[in-house]
Design a protein around this motif. Structure first.
Motif, PDB file in Angstrom:
ATOM      1  N   THR A 208       0.836  -1.207   0.000  1.00 47.17           N
ATOM      2  CA  THR A 208       0.000   0.000   0.000  1.00 47.17           C
ATOM      3  C   THR A 208       0.864   1.249   0.000  1.00 47.17           C
ATOM      4  OG1 THR A 208      -1.865  -1.074   1.109  1.00 47.17           O
ATOM      5  CG2 THR A 208      -1.710   1.317   1.312  1.00 47.17           C
ATOM      6  N   ARG A 209       1.917   1.249   0.823  1.00 48.76           N
ATOM      7  CA  ARG A 209       2.787   2.425   0.878  1.00 48.76           C
ATOM      8  C   ARG A 209       3.479   2.657  -0.460  1.00 48.76           C
ATOM      9  NH1 ARG A 209       8.124   2.584   4.507  1.00 48.76           N
ATOM     10  NH2 ARG A 209       9.079   2.003   2.494  1.00 48.76           N
TER      11      ARG A 209
ATOM     12  N   GLN B 142       1.030   4.241  -2.880  1.00 46.15           N
ATOM     13  CA  GLN B 142       0.802   5.644  -2.545  1.00 46.15           C
ATOM     14  C   GLN B 142       2.003   6.502  -2.933  1.00 46.15           C
ATOM     15  OE1 GLN B 142      -0.006   5.249   1.648  1.00 46.15           O
ATOM     16  NE2 GLN B 142      -2.191   4.855   1.339  1.00 46.15           N
ATOM     17  N   GLN B 143       3.198   5.969  -2.705  1.00 48.28           N
ATOM     18  CA  GLN B 143       4.417   6.713  -3.028  1.00 48.28           C
ATOM     19  C   GLN B 143       4.514   6.991  -4.516  1.00 48.28           C
ATOM     20  OE1 GLN B 143       8.034   4.688  -1.928  1.00 48.28           O
ATOM     21  NE2 GLN B 143       9.348   6.168  -2.972  1.00 48.28           N
TER      22      GLN B 143
ATOM     23  N   ALA C 256       2.052   6.893  -6.734  1.00 49.26           N
ATOM     24  CA  ALA C 256       0.905   7.698  -7.166  1.00 49.26           C
ATOM     25  C   ALA C 256       1.169   9.187  -6.973  1.00 49.26           C
ATOM     26  CB  ALA C 256      -0.349   7.279  -6.411  1.00 49.26           C
ATOM     27  N   ARG C 257       1.936   9.528  -5.939  1.00 48.31           N
ATOM     28  CA  ARG C 257       2.210  10.945  -5.669  1.00 48.31           C
ATOM     29  C   ARG C 257       3.070  11.593  -6.753  1.00 48.31           C
ATOM     30  NH1 ARG C 257       2.803   9.143  -0.197  1.00 48.31           N
ATOM     31  NH2 ARG C 257       5.080   9.061  -0.431  1.00 48.31           N
TER      32      ARG C 257
ATOM     33  N   HIS D  16      -4.664   3.734 -12.407  1.00 49.75           N
ATOM     34  CA  HIS D  16      -4.331   5.060 -12.942  1.00 49.75           C
ATOM     35  C   HIS D  16      -4.371   5.030 -14.478  1.00 49.75           C
ATOM     36  CE1 HIS D  16      -3.111   6.510  -8.964  1.00 49.75           C
ATOM     37  NE2 HIS D  16      -2.573   5.311  -8.792  1.00 49.75           N
TER      38      HIS D  16
END
Length: 209
Positions: free
Chosen positions: A49-50, A53-54, A56-57, A83
């Motif tokens: 998950t991290r 998220q990383q 995606a930023r 995405h």
């Protein structure tokens, strides 16, 4: 402008042999391959998950191709599913069914200690030393079922038939039920170190570089 990203594998880093090789090849074509550090300065608290998220930023709104190796390949597959600006995926020995492949390699006593103590000692190839990995990594992975990966995104998988970490059958099963996936089987192991020239040839062809 098209964007290219490289995601390294589990317990690896942005200076891995594959990352450096591909970075050099892209530079020769005057293209920028953005190599991310998925350890994010805190490998012990790594989760899928991290990583999602990383990445995606930093994803641009414009079109992108993601190259992912092993656990980075698994991460790339989930990103592509979520995405729409990601137009292509190139997965090198992707770690589908990662926990099913990895956990059986741990002795029962080791697995029980990981659960009870909360950390597992893992050799980190990027750091060149043993680091702790929190059990949250295992808990987090359990929520991701690859059967959910059904977005028809153009995908190239390159996987060694002698892979001793993630059996090639995992990629065969994945590609068989997804007609938008092309699987190329290589005479190599999980590291794919002796197949990088062939991999670069296939990447150029797939991306029309």
């Amino acid at each position: 402008m098209h964007n290219y990203f490289y995601l390294h594998g589990f317990a690896s880093g942005p200076k891995s042999a594959k990352a450096r090789f591909l970075g050099d090849r892209f530079r020769e074509r005057q293209l920028d391959l953005q190599v991310l550090d998925l350890n994010d300065g805190d490998f012990p608290h790594l989760t899928l998950t991290r990583q999602l998220q990383q990445v995606a930023r930093v994803l641009p709104q414009q079109s992108a191709t993601i190259i992912g190796s092993s656990f980075g390949g698994l991460t790339a597959a989930w990103l592509g599913d979520r995405h729409p600006q990601i137009e292509r995926l190139i997965l090198l020995a992707p770690a589908f069914q990662f926990m099913d492949c990895w956990l059986p390699t741990l002795e029962t006593s080791v697995l029980e200690r990981w659960k009870s103590s909360g950390t597992l000692s893992v050799y980190h190839f990027g750091e060149g030393k043993v680091l702790p990995l929190h059990y949250e990594f295992a808990i987090d992975c359990q929520q991701y079922s690859q059967i959910q990966l059904q977005c028809p995104i153009e995908t190239l998988i390159l996987h060694g038939i002698a892979d001793e970490v993630i059996p090639i059958q995992v990629s065969r099963d994945y590609a068989r039920t997804r007609p938008w996936v092309k699987l190329i089987e290589l005479e190599s192991d999980h590291g794919l170190g002796d197949a990088m020239e062939r991999i670069w040839q296939e990447i150029q062809r797939f991306c029309q570089l």
